[in-house]
Write a protein that holds these residues in place. Sequence first.
Motif, PDB file in Angstrom:
ATOM      1  N   GLY A  52      23.961  65.593  33.428  1.00  0.00           N
ATOM      2  CA  GLY A  52      24.415  65.533  32.047  1.00  0.00           C
ATOM      3  C   GLY A  52      25.692  64.713  31.978  1.00  0.00           C
ATOM      4  N   LYS A  53      26.253  64.635  30.761  1.00  0.00           N
ATOM      5  CA  LYS A  53      27.443  63.784  30.607  1.00  0.00           C
ATOM      6  C   LYS A  53      28.684  64.633  30.305  1.00  0.00           C
ATOM      7  CE  LYS A  53      25.394  59.572  30.182  1.00  0.00           C
ATOM      8  NZ  LYS A  53      25.532  58.395  30.792  1.00  0.00           N
ATOM      9  N   THR A  54      28.517  65.922  30.182  1.00  0.00           N
ATOM     10  CA  THR A  54      29.613  66.796  29.749  1.00  0.00           C
ATOM     11  C   THR A  54      30.654  66.954  30.865  1.00  0.00           C
ATOM     12  OG1 THR A  54      27.810  68.009  28.763  1.00  0.00           O
ATOM     13  CG2 THR A  54      30.000  68.981  28.537  1.00  0.00           C
ATOM     14  N   TRP A  55      31.866  66.962  30.438  1.00  0.00           N
ATOM     15  CA  TRP A  55      32.961  67.238  31.393  1.00  0.00           C
ATOM     16  C   TRP A  55      33.246  68.727  31.325  1.00  0.00           C
ATOM     17  CZ3 TRP A  55      35.382  64.006  34.811  1.00  0.00           C
ATOM     18  CH2 TRP A  55      35.050  62.652  34.724  1.00  0.00           C
ATOM     19  N   PHE A  56      33.311  69.315  32.494  1.00  0.00           N
ATOM     20  CA  PHE A  56      33.641  70.750  32.553  1.00  0.00           C
ATOM     21  C   PHE A  56      35.041  70.918  33.126  1.00  0.00           C
ATOM     22  CE2 PHE A  56      29.068  70.347  33.024  1.00  0.00           C
ATOM     23  CZ  PHE A  56      28.628  71.212  32.024  1.00  0.00           C
ATOM     24  N   GLU A  57      35.818  71.725  32.431  1.00  0.00           N
ATOM     25  CA  GLU A  57      37.178  71.960  32.937  1.00  0.00           C
ATOM     26  C   GLU A  57      37.131  73.152  33.882  1.00  0.00           C
ATOM     27  OE1 GLU A  57      40.004  72.223  29.749  1.00  0.00           O
ATOM     28  OE2 GLU A  57      39.115  70.483  28.746  1.00  0.00           O
ATOM     29  N   THR A  58      37.848  73.033  34.963  1.00  0.00           N
ATOM     30  CA  THR A  58      37.805  74.122  35.944  1.00  0.00           C
ATOM     31  C   THR A  58      39.145  74.845  36.065  1.00  0.00           C
ATOM     32  OG1 THR A  58      38.469  72.706  37.749  1.00  0.00           O
ATOM     33  CG2 THR A  58      36.115  72.870  37.333  1.00  0.00           C
ATOM     34  N   GLY A  59      40.113  74.401  35.306  1.00  0.00           N
ATOM     35  CA  GLY A  59      41.447  74.984  35.472  1.00  0.00           C
ATOM     36  C   GLY A  59      42.021  74.470  36.775  1.00  0.00           C
ATOM     37  N   ASP A  60      42.640  75.360  37.524  1.00  0.00           N
ATOM     38  CA  ASP A  60      43.206  74.897  38.795  1.00  0.00           C
ATOM     39  C   ASP A  60      42.195  75.008  39.932  1.00  0.00           C
ATOM     40  OD1 ASP A  60      43.037  77.571  38.918  1.00  0.00           O
ATOM     41  OD2 ASP A  60      45.160  77.959  39.400  1.00  0.00           O
ATOM     42  N   GLU A  61      40.951  75.424  39.586  1.00  0.00           N
ATOM     43  CA  GLU A  61      39.894  75.556  40.620  1.00  0.00           C
ATOM     44  C   GLU A  61      39.510  74.159  41.119  1.00  0.00           C
ATOM     45  OE1 GLU A  61      38.449  78.542  41.894  1.00  0.00           O
ATOM     46  OE2 GLU A  61      37.824  76.930  43.261  1.00  0.00           O
ATOM     47  N   ASN A  62      39.591  73.964  42.402  1.00  0.00           N
ATOM     48  CA  ASN A  62      39.317  72.623  42.931  1.00  0.00           C
ATOM     49  C   ASN A  62      38.084  72.597  43.852  1.00  0.00           C
ATOM     50  OD1 ASN A  62      40.407  74.015  45.007  1.00  0.00           O
ATOM     51  ND2 ASN A  62      41.656  72.329  45.799  1.00  0.00           N
ATOM     52  N   ARG A  63      37.174  73.543  43.569  1.00  0.00           N
ATOM     53  CA  ARG A  63      35.905  73.520  44.339  1.00  0.00           C
ATOM     54  C   ARG A  63      34.732  73.787  43.379  1.00  0.00           C
ATOM     55  NH1 ARG A  63      36.093  76.830  49.748  1.00  0.00           N
ATOM     56  NH2 ARG A  63      35.853  78.484  48.235  1.00  0.00           N
ATOM     57  N   ILE A  64      33.755  72.976  43.469  1.00  0.00           N
ATOM     58  CA  ILE A  64      32.564  73.160  42.612  1.00  0.00           C
ATOM     59  C   ILE A  64      31.336  73.242  43.528  1.00  0.00           C
ATOM     60  CG2 ILE A  64      31.136  72.177  40.775  1.00  0.00           C
ATOM     61  CD1 ILE A  64      33.868  72.720  39.809  1.00  0.00           C
ATOM     62  N   THR A  65      30.486  74.238  43.215  1.00  0.00           N
ATOM     63  CA  THR A  65      29.256  74.350  44.018  1.00  0.00           C
ATOM     64  C   THR A  65      28.036  74.002  43.145  1.00  0.00           C
ATOM     65  OG1 THR A  65      30.252  76.016  45.395  1.00  0.00           O
ATOM     66  CG2 THR A  65      27.846  75.938  45.386  1.00  0.00           C
ATOM     67  N   PHE A  66      27.207  73.180  43.652  1.00  0.00           N
ATOM     68  CA  PHE A  66      25.931  72.849  42.979  1.00  0.00           C
ATOM     69  C   PHE A  66      24.785  73.428  43.808  1.00  0.00           C
ATOM     70  CE2 PHE A  66      28.913  69.628  41.642  1.00  0.00           C
ATOM     71  CZ  PHE A  66      28.664  69.530  40.283  1.00  0.00           C
ATOM     72  N   ARG A  67      23.817  74.040  43.120  1.00  0.00           N
ATOM     73  CA  ARG A  67      22.719  74.687  43.863  1.00  0.00           C
ATOM     74  C   ARG A  67      21.369  74.009  43.578  1.00  0.00           C
ATOM     75  NH1 ARG A  67      24.900  79.270  45.875  1.00  0.00           N
ATOM     76  NH2 ARG A  67      26.745  79.933  44.721  1.00  0.00           N
ATOM     77  N   ASN A  68      20.654  73.816  44.664  1.00  0.00           N
ATOM     78  CA  ASN A  68      19.244  73.346  44.576  1.00  0.00           C
ATOM     79  C   ASN A  68      19.054  72.172  43.626  1.00  0.00           C
ATOM     80  OD1 ASN A  68      18.125  75.188  46.370  1.00  0.00           O
ATOM     81  ND2 ASN A  68      18.090  76.763  44.776  1.00  0.00           N
TER      82      ASN A  68
END
Length: 715
Positions: free
Chosen positions: A99-115
């Motif tokens: 998708g094109k949406t930007w997601f804000e994570t706050g100060d979280e600097n790890r993103i997990t993508f599944r499958n």
Amino acid sequence: MDGAVCKDDNGNLFFGSQNGACYFNPEHIIENVQIAPVKITNIKSYDNSNPSSKGTIVPITNNKVELSHQNSTFTISFSVMDFSQTPQVEYAYTMEGLGKTWFETGDENRITFRNLEPGEYTFKVKAKMRNQPWGNKFTSLQIIIAPPIWLTWYAKLLYAILIILILFGILRFYKRKLALESRLNLEHHQHENDQKLNNERLRFYTNITHELRTPLTLILGPLEDLLADKTLSPRQANKISIIRDSANRLLNLINQILEFRKTETENRKLKVGYHNLALLVQEIGIKYKELNQNAEVNIHIQVDTQDTKLYYDHEIITIIIDNLMSNAVKYTPKGDITLTLASNEENGVKYTTISVEDTGHGISKESLNHIFERYYQGKGKYQASGSGIGLALVKSLADLHQATIEVESEVEKGSKFTLKLITENTYPNAEHQVVKEVHKSEENNEQTISIETEDGKPIILIVEDNRDIREYVRSSFEEMYEVLTAADGKEGWDIAQNQIPNIIISDIMMPVMDGIELCRHIKEDMRTSHIPVILLTAKDTLQDKEEGYAAGADSFITKPFSARLLNSRINNILENRRKTAGVITSIPETESEQENIENERKNLNKLDQEFLDKVTAIIEENLCMEKMDVAFIADKMCMSHSTLYRKIKGLTEMTVNEYVRKIKMKKGMELINEGKYSLAEISDLTGFSSVAYFRQCFKDEYGMAPTEYLKRKQN
Ligand code: ADP
């Protein structure tokens, strides 16, 4: 200085704290700080199928990572390059491809993508200082998740090729199927056409045979008569017998060709009956014995078995034995020919065997493998002329009869042909029939019986479309009979109704009305139903006979025939009629006599039984009538005088007056037995003009006077 970030009641940020309380320190005011670029620090992928997998670090080369479809669960870690900024940094990310949406994570600097599905993705991440707006700078990483092998482009190419191949295969198969179907259709049509053609041919052969047999009748018939002429000199008789033998050979050949055509076109069906095979074997053996003119050849007939009653096709077995015997005669210049009927048992199955053994020239080993083939003829020095269809016919007829034919032979020693029939075979698929067989012994019966009609000679009617045969029969019979002739069934029927002949001889194949129909007319009309009918058939087929018997025919004669044979057949039939008439008109004295009369009456045609019952009833109802004559009864029976006269004569061998008197006498006897009436009364009751006349008639009938009869009865 304490570097903690504090917020006032309105949410404004300020820095610094002392003893736990926030305070505003202007020194601490941060200017609009430039955010350091974000760096993707690592990417860790996990095995999709293993939830407890620890994960492995994936190397990033040129801002690109490649993952397999099994490792499409991964965690991306990122951070700004300036670690001092870390506490105030906020992140946002997007995954292009999802998708094109930007997601804000706050100060979280790890993103997990599944499958993630196999494909190409671009991971973008940007950062900003808290309270600052988002800038446009971002860091990106290209992520390629490789498809599984079955979804790779070459796999897809393979699929495409396979699908194309399958489609091609289906198309080819369909095309072939269509081609095959059209070929089958074509063949079917061709087969049907062939069948039609074959039927046409068969019809043609049958007709030709008919045509050939007719002149042969005219050759063989007069020849037989000539040979019977005792005044002939031995030389003349010898010449005539040579002509007769040749004509017979010609006839056999015609029969064989017709048979061969029939089996070839599969038009021959098995028609079995339960008969005594020994009789047939003996009959054929005797025929060859009689025909044998070679003094150096002895023909023996041996019936080794008691078990001779079985189901078999009379015609087929005759043709087979005839062929084997004539071959044996042909190839045995001197020695013995033995026709044997035997029975044996193999593996619990009973067999009846017919064998023809000769001590002739024998058959060479090379020929032995071919003799049952069509048109094959041996090549030995003793080879006789022939057509080469005899044994082929034997083989196909044996097959049709579910029998086997075997041959053993040795050159210069002789040959043995054995036909093996299964004794207990009932041939459930064959046509079963009870055929009235006419044996030669009957045909040779030459006694001449004179049958007197009121005109003297008996009348015979010949219905035959061939003028020559009509004339031959007429000239042969005119001395003994009054001969009437008709050219077709219709003409024959007209004559039969008017003249009431004593016997009718009719051809089967005729224009306008054929013999079978004529026979049916005759047997279904009360005026003519008593007349015996002999049918002349060109084809010696059971079908003709069946139809003929169904129409009520009394006998059959196969063309060619001789006048002698016809004469003896006529005599036989008329003699039988006479016997029947004698029995049915007799007055029974015992119960067994009564039973005998009943049985004989049952042999009569239904219409004839009805006729006799009716006439007898008329006489009995008018017993006391003195002048009961032909006119009276004819009137009551609605028949002409002469028809009634001939009908009664034909059935009872009596004139009408004799028959009336017979009935009256029978009644008179019954009345005497009752003992209630005097003789005068009885003669009155039975219509006699005087007691004396009654007495006279009684004496004529029973050989004693009524008083004598009474006396004997009382004793
Ligand atoms: P044809 O007798 O008309 O030639 P067949 O089919 O009856 O034809 O016989 C085929 C061949 O088998 C004959 O030509 C002959 O050579 C041979 N053959 C048949 N029967 C005998 C026999 N009993 N003895 C010797 N040879 C025989």
